[in-house]
Scaffold this motif. Sequence first.
Motif, mmCIF file in Angstrom:
data_model
loop_
_atom_site.group_PDB
_atom_site.id
_atom_site.type_symbol
_atom_site.label_atom_id
_atom_site.label_comp_id
_atom_site.label_asym_id
_atom_site.label_seq_id
_atom_site.Cartn_x
_atom_site.Cartn_y
_atom_site.Cartn_z
ATOM 1 N N GLN A 154 0.842 -1.186 0.000
ATOM 2 C CA GLN A 154 0.000 0.000 0.000
ATOM 3 C C GLN A 154 0.879 1.238 0.000
ATOM 4 N N ILE A 155 0.497 2.208 -0.813
ATOM 5 C CA ILE A 155 1.205 3.486 -0.866
ATOM 6 C C ILE A 155 0.244 4.574 -0.379
ATOM 7 N N GLY A 156 0.731 5.796 -0.333
ATOM 8 C CA GLY A 156 -0.036 6.893 0.254
ATOM 9 C C GLY A 156 -1.114 7.493 -0.615
ATOM 10 N N GLU B 218 6.060 2.440 1.077
ATOM 11 C CA GLU B 218 5.093 1.400 0.732
ATOM 12 C C GLU B 218 5.210 0.317 1.801
ATOM 13 N N ILE B 219 4.069 -0.212 2.230
ATOM 14 C CA ILE B 219 4.073 -1.263 3.251
ATOM 15 C C ILE B 219 3.134 -2.375 2.831
ATOM 16 N N GLU B 220 3.609 -3.622 3.023
ATOM 17 C CA GLU B 220 2.778 -4.807 2.802
ATOM 18 C C GLU B 220 2.731 -5.601 4.098
ATOM 19 N N ALA B 221 1.684 -6.413 4.247
ATOM 20 C CA ALA B 221 1.495 -7.141 5.502
ATOM 21 C C ALA B 221 1.075 -8.575 5.243
ATOM 22 N N VAL B 222 1.400 -9.409 6.223
ATOM 23 C CA VAL B 222 0.886 -10.770 6.322
ATOM 24 C C VAL B 222 0.231 -10.847 7.688
ATOM 25 N N ALA B 223 -1.009 -11.323 7.738
ATOM 26 C CA ALA B 223 -1.739 -11.407 9.014
ATOM 27 C C ALA B 223 -2.494 -12.718 9.075
#
Length: 126
Positions: A33-35, A118-123
Motif C-alpha cells: 500500500q502506498i499513500g 510502501e508497506i505490505e502485511a501478512v496477518a
Amino acid sequence: MKIQPVQTSHAPDAIGPYSQAVTVNGFVYTSGQIGLDPETMEMVAGIEAQTHRVMKNVNAVLKASGTSLKQAVKLTIFLQDMNDFATVNEIYSSYLSEPYPARSAVEVAKLPKGALVEIEAVAIKE
C-alpha cells in the motif's frame, strides 16, 4: 485450498493486475500500500502524511479480509530514502501494539507513483 481475493473501497483500488489482498489457509497477504487517498486516488504529500495514509490503507484491507493490524505477523516497509526511517518508524509504531509483528525495512530506488513509502502485511485471520 482456495485463494480468495479481497476488495474494499476504504483503500485505493489496485493500479495494476493484482488484488488488494488475498486470503488462503487462514492467512491474509496484502499487496503493498502506498499513500494514495482511496477517495481521490491522489498521493498525499510528505513522508508523515504518506505513512499515516499507508497504515490506514493497510488496516482497511486487513479489516476487509476479516482481520486487523493486531493480527499482523509480518510487515515489510519499502522506503525511497532510508533517512526517513525514524519518522516512518515513529508513525508506524503508533498503529501497532505488543507483541509487535516481525518486520523488514528496505530502501529502494523507486516506488509506484513516486511514493516515499510502501508497506505490505501478512496477518492471520481472527
